[in-house]
Design a protein around this motif. Structure first.
Motif, PDB file in Angstrom:
ATOM      1  N   ILE A 112       0.702  -1.014  -0.329  1.00 34.88           N
ATOM      2  CA  ILE A 112       0.028  -0.124  -0.027  1.00 34.88           C
ATOM      3  C   ILE A 112       1.061   1.059   0.011  1.00 34.88           C
ATOM      4  O   ILE A 112       0.476   1.940  -0.553  1.00 34.88           O
ATOM      5  CB  ILE A 112      -1.396  -0.151   1.300  1.00 34.88           C
ATOM      6  CG1 ILE A 112      -1.648  -1.144   0.729  1.00 34.88           C
ATOM      7  CG2 ILE A 112      -1.469   1.150   1.316  1.00 34.88           C
ATOM      8  CD1 ILE A 112      -2.716  -0.858   1.928  1.00 34.88           C
ATOM      9  N   ASP A 113       2.020   1.351   0.708  1.00 35.40           N
ATOM     10  CA  ASP A 113       2.583   2.139   0.508  1.00 35.40           C
ATOM     11  C   ASP A 113       3.472   2.387  -0.623  1.00 35.40           C
ATOM     12  O   ASP A 113       3.422   3.359  -0.835  1.00 35.40           O
ATOM     13  CB  ASP A 113       4.256   2.187   2.361  1.00 35.40           C
ATOM     14  CG  ASP A 113       3.636   1.956   3.481  1.00 35.40           C
ATOM     15  OD1 ASP A 113       2.389   2.990   3.439  1.00 35.40           O
ATOM     16  OD2 ASP A 113       3.985   1.432   3.972  1.00 35.40           O
ATOM     17  N   PHE A 155       0.722   4.321  -2.963  1.00 39.16           N
ATOM     18  CA  PHE A 155       0.695   5.451  -3.207  1.00 39.16           C
ATOM     19  C   PHE A 155       1.895   5.955  -3.443  1.00 39.16           C
ATOM     20  O   PHE A 155       1.783   7.127  -3.597  1.00 39.16           O
ATOM     21  CB  PHE A 155       0.203   5.569  -1.395  1.00 39.16           C
ATOM     22  CG  PHE A 155      -0.671   5.717  -0.675  1.00 39.16           C
ATOM     23  CD1 PHE A 155      -2.492   7.075  -1.660  1.00 39.16           C
ATOM     24  CD2 PHE A 155      -2.001   4.201   0.073  1.00 39.16           C
ATOM     25  CE1 PHE A 155      -3.754   6.670  -1.678  1.00 39.16           C
ATOM     26  CE2 PHE A 155      -2.961   4.462  -0.453  1.00 39.16           C
ATOM     27  CZ  PHE A 155      -3.952   5.145  -0.712  1.00 39.16           C
ATOM     28  N   ARG A 206       2.282   7.051  -6.594  1.00 35.96           N
ATOM     29  CA  ARG A 206       1.317   8.290  -7.336  1.00 35.96           C
ATOM     30  C   ARG A 206       1.516   9.502  -6.881  1.00 35.96           C
ATOM     31  O   ARG A 206       0.897  10.597  -6.863  1.00 35.96           O
ATOM     32  CB  ARG A 206      -0.136   7.719  -6.952  1.00 35.96           C
ATOM     33  CG  ARG A 206      -0.706   6.665  -7.938  1.00 35.96           C
ATOM     34  CD  ARG A 206      -1.405   5.231  -7.176  1.00 35.96           C
ATOM     35  NE  ARG A 206      -1.857   3.824  -8.507  1.00 35.96           N
ATOM     36  CZ  ARG A 206      -1.272   2.883  -8.451  1.00 35.96           C
ATOM     37  NH1 ARG A 206      -1.066   3.012  -7.716  1.00 35.96           N
ATOM     38  NH2 ARG A 206      -1.471   2.224  -9.087  1.00 35.96           N
ATOM     39  N   ILE A 207       2.112   9.217  -5.305  1.00 30.89           N
ATOM     40  CA  ILE A 207       2.681  10.575  -4.860  1.00 30.89           C
ATOM     41  C   ILE A 207       3.151  11.279  -6.614  1.00 30.89           C
ATOM     42  O   ILE A 207       2.924  13.213  -6.308  1.00 30.89           O
ATOM     43  CB  ILE A 207       3.206  11.089  -4.329  1.00 30.89           C
ATOM     44  CG1 ILE A 207       2.033  10.644  -2.864  1.00 30.89           C
ATOM     45  CG2 ILE A 207       3.439  12.379  -3.547  1.00 30.89           C
ATOM     46  CD1 ILE A 207       2.942   9.636  -1.464  1.00 30.89           C
ATOM     47  N   ASN A 265      -3.431   6.590   5.753  1.00 31.25           N
ATOM     48  CA  ASN A 265      -2.961   6.570   4.180  1.00 31.25           C
ATOM     49  C   ASN A 265      -3.653   7.468   3.108  1.00 31.25           C
ATOM     50  O   ASN A 265      -4.132   8.326   2.511  1.00 31.25           O
ATOM     51  CB  ASN A 265      -2.975   5.251   3.295  1.00 31.25           C
ATOM     52  CG  ASN A 265      -1.045   5.134   3.788  1.00 31.25           C
ATOM     53  OD1 ASN A 265       0.073   5.714   4.725  1.00 31.25           O
ATOM     54  ND2 ASN A 265      -1.328   3.724   3.940  1.00 31.25           N
ATOM     55  N   PHE A 266      -5.771   6.989   3.558  1.00 33.85           N
ATOM     56  CA  PHE A 266      -6.310   7.617   2.898  1.00 33.85           C
ATOM     57  C   PHE A 266      -6.060   9.260   3.050  1.00 33.85           C
ATOM     58  O   PHE A 266      -6.866  10.082   2.081  1.00 33.85           O
ATOM     59  CB  PHE A 266      -7.827   6.753   2.603  1.00 33.85           C
ATOM     60  CG  PHE A 266      -7.778   5.982   1.659  1.00 33.85           C
ATOM     61  CD1 PHE A 266      -7.716   6.255  -0.009  1.00 33.85           C
ATOM     62  CD2 PHE A 266      -7.838   4.119   1.604  1.00 33.85           C
ATOM     63  CE1 PHE A 266      -7.618   5.218  -1.118  1.00 33.85           C
ATOM     64  CE2 PHE A 266      -7.134   3.764   0.444  1.00 33.85           C
ATOM     65  CZ  PHE A 266      -7.385   4.369  -0.583  1.00 33.85           C
ATOM     66  N   ILE A 317      -2.377  11.610   2.740  1.00 35.03           N
ATOM     67  CA  ILE A 317      -1.723  11.692   2.153  1.00 35.03           C
ATOM     68  C   ILE A 317      -2.463  12.812   0.917  1.00 35.03           C
ATOM     69  O   ILE A 317      -1.747  13.456   0.572  1.00 35.03           O
ATOM     70  CB  ILE A 317      -1.660  10.446   0.760  1.00 35.03           C
ATOM     71  CG1 ILE A 317      -0.206   9.300   1.976  1.00 35.03           C
ATOM     72  CG2 ILE A 317      -0.745  10.783  -0.161  1.00 35.03           C
ATOM     73  CD1 ILE A 317       0.147   7.877   1.523  1.00 35.03           C
ATOM     74  N   PRO A 318      -4.016  12.501   0.497  1.00 37.44           N
ATOM     75  CA  PRO A 318      -3.946  13.705  -0.205  1.00 37.44           C
ATOM     76  C   PRO A 318      -3.532  15.245   0.069  1.00 37.44           C
ATOM     77  O   PRO A 318      -3.068  16.108  -0.538  1.00 37.44           O
ATOM     78  CB  PRO A 318      -5.552  13.840  -0.416  1.00 37.44           C
ATOM     79  CG  PRO A 318      -5.493  11.625   0.115  1.00 37.44           C
ATOM     80  CD  PRO A 318      -4.561  11.824   1.147  1.00 37.44           C
ATOM     81  N   LEU A 372       2.183  10.050   4.344  1.00 34.51           N
ATOM     82  CA  LEU A 372       2.547   8.627   4.277  1.00 34.51           C
ATOM     83  C   LEU A 372       3.571   8.294   6.021  1.00 34.51           C
ATOM     84  O   LEU A 372       3.221   8.015   6.194  1.00 34.51           O
ATOM     85  CB  LEU A 372       3.315   8.284   2.819  1.00 34.51           C
ATOM     86  CG  LEU A 372       3.161   7.192   2.703  1.00 34.51           C
ATOM     87  CD1 LEU A 372       2.883   6.430   1.429  1.00 34.51           C
ATOM     88  CD2 LEU A 372       5.093   6.253   3.601  1.00 34.51           C
TER      89      LEU A 372
END
Length: 519
Positions: free
Chosen positions: A247-248, A251, A254-255, A396-397, A400-401, A408
């Motif tokens: 999962i890390d 993300f 995609r960062i 994370n959800f 992170i945004p 993260l």
């Protein structure tokens, strides 16, 4: 067995590997920068390492070491333990080969699912991962031979083996310094070569110890069934952690370009105390706790864990505080240069300053989990890991945004503490381990000494700001001033405040033997 001596041996040789790793990372940042090719390589490097932690180190050690240690104490001793090792090897090796072949076939779609890469970046990441993935077989077999040697209290070869991987990768960077796709491919090849070197070293070390394993036909013997019953829950538990790692990666990919590089370099600094302190202690105490549990001596098993917790915090608290306060100068001095810009160093420092806040908890997890594994209870850490995984996904959800890579890092730090607290609460309720008054008092005093050290580090940064910019040489001198100043404050402070027994602190530097086996 002497806990300080064993931890010192493992930690000292692990430190050699970490130093080689830092040399590798320093050169890699300058050769590769925070480019998309670097990100593709880090995906290729993370995937087999994630499965390594799933099949090799954590789960395998949790199942193999206690069972091997039990057989060593049995009537036939080493002969029975050797027979058990051969039975496990006969099943374990073909399973690894089959798993690797399957993933080599589906590598393209798998890398796309994890990374979301497309086009040239996906092609390169797939190629590099196909090259590095056989490392999984090699390093998992290294875990088997390491487990044998650790059970025999022969820690040297297993602790030094990771240095061979770092040296192989460092050689690739030295001989192929052009950057881009060419250097990334050379690094991927070096990963597998490093695995071959590590396995060769461990096989030779076992041979010197009189352990030569023969290859057999796979067979589900009673010993293998017992091993499988123990290791499957541990693998599921490790699988939960590795899902978190996937999962890390998902993300990070995609960062934005460079995020995997920033996280990798920050985590390299974070892993230094974790590897030298946490992994060393976890490796050293598992055979001891297993022996005392097997002998129905729960008090002595708890005493070993208490001693390990004290030693862990004595070294880990100052490391975490120092890394948090000095993240900027460290990232700049170690990684900035060549294709790695000042802005890249700033983002790496930001990530580091947050992720190290969970470092003490992560190290304590290494001390607490042997309390379950020694009792062949691998199910409870699985349940706790599932809860931590859910928390990680939610954080994370949520983080992170708005905060990007900093969010993260914060999620990782928070969940490290959640994992630690839950493991301790269960052990405490079962009466297996509790923080005694003497231990709580010493940790509190160590924390106070660490705060004094952090204040001193901040004062040094204000006093000589020019030493943390300019040439690499100037920045390195500034970092050395921080390291020296921090040590000059912390260890005298912890001595005067009574943060540890003075004889034990002397032993840390003189390698005496106050931490004797409670038996």
């Amino acid at each position: 067995m002497n806990l300080v001596k064993a931890t010192g041996t493992i930690g000292g040789l692990t430190l050699v590997s970490r130093v080689a790793g830092f040399a590798r990372e320093m050169l890699m940042s300058r050769v590769m920068g925070a480019s998309w090719q670097a990100d593709a390589f880090f995906v290729a490097f993370r995937l087999p390492n994630t499965f390594r932690r799933l099949f090799g180190e954590g789960a395998f050690s949790a199942g193999f070491v206690p069972l091997y240690a039990q057989r060593l104490q049995g009537e036939n001793g080493e002969a029975e333990a050797k027979n058990f090792s051969e039975e496990v090897l006969a099943v374990f090796a073909p399973t690894l080969v089959l798993f690797t072949v399957v993933f080599e076939i589906i590598m393209g779609p798998f890398v796309f699912l994890i990374s979301g890469y497309e086009g040239e970046k996906l092609s390169l990441a797939t190629l590099l991962t196909s090259i590095t993935f056989p490392y999984l077989i090699l390093i998992s077999l290294v875990s088997l031979f390491s487990g044998i040697l650790n059970s025999l209290a022969r820690f040297t070869a297993a602790a030094f083996a990771p240095a061979l991987l770092n040296l192989a990768m460092l050689s690739a960077l030295i001989f192929v310094p052009v950057g881009g796709t060419v250097s990334a491919t050379a690094l991927a090849i070096a990963v597998t070569v490093g695995g071959v070197l590590q396995l060769g070293l461990l096989i030779a070390a076992c041979k010197r110890a009189g352990i030569v394993l023969k290859l057999r036909r796979p067979k589900m013997t009673p010993g293998v069934r017992q091993f499988v019953r123990v290791v499957i829950p541990a693998t599921l538990g490790a699988g939960v952690y590795q899902i978190s790692a996937f999962i890390d990666t998902f993300f990070l990919a995609r960062i934005g370009t460079g995020s995997l590089s920033y996280f990798n370099y920050a985590d390299r600094l974070n892993q230094l105390p974790l590897g030298v302190i946490g992994a060393a202690l976890g490796t050293a105490i598992l055979p001891q706790v297993s022996k005392h549990v097997g002998a129905n001596e729960p008090g002595k098993a708890a005493k070993v864990q208490g001693q390990a917790a004290e030693l862990a915090m004595l070294l880990c608290l100052p490391a975490a505080l120092a890394l948090a306060v000095s993240a900027g100068p460290l990232a700049s001095a170690l990684f900035q240069g060549g294709r790695f810009t000042a802005e890249d160093a700033r983002l790496t420092a930001l990530t580091l300053s947050i992720i190290v806040l969970g470092l003490p908890a992560y190290v304590l997890v290494k001390v607490l989990t042997p309390g379950f594994y020694a009792r062949q209870d691998t199910a409870t850490p699985v349940k706790i890991a599932c809860i931590v995984l859910v928390a990680t996904v939610v954080l994370n959800f949520a983080l992170i945004p708005p905060f990007g890579i900093a969010g993260l890092a914060a999620a990782i730090a928070i969940c490290s503490w959640l994992n630690c607290v839950m493991l301790y609460v269960v052990l405490h309720r079962r009466g297996h381990f509790r923080i005694e008054g003497w231990l709580a008092s010493r940790i509190a005093r160590q924390l106070l000494a660490g705060v004094l050290m952090a204040a001193a580090l901040y004062a040094i940064k204000l006093a000589i700001p020019n030493w943390f910019s300019g040439s690499t040489g100037h920045r390195m001198v500034g970092v050395l001033a921080l390291v020296g100043g921090g040590m000059a404050v912390y260890f005298p402070a912890v001595w005067m405040l009574g943060g540890t027994d003075k004889e034990e602190l002397r032993a840390l530097f003189r390698r005496r033997r106050p931490y004797t086996d409670a038996g």
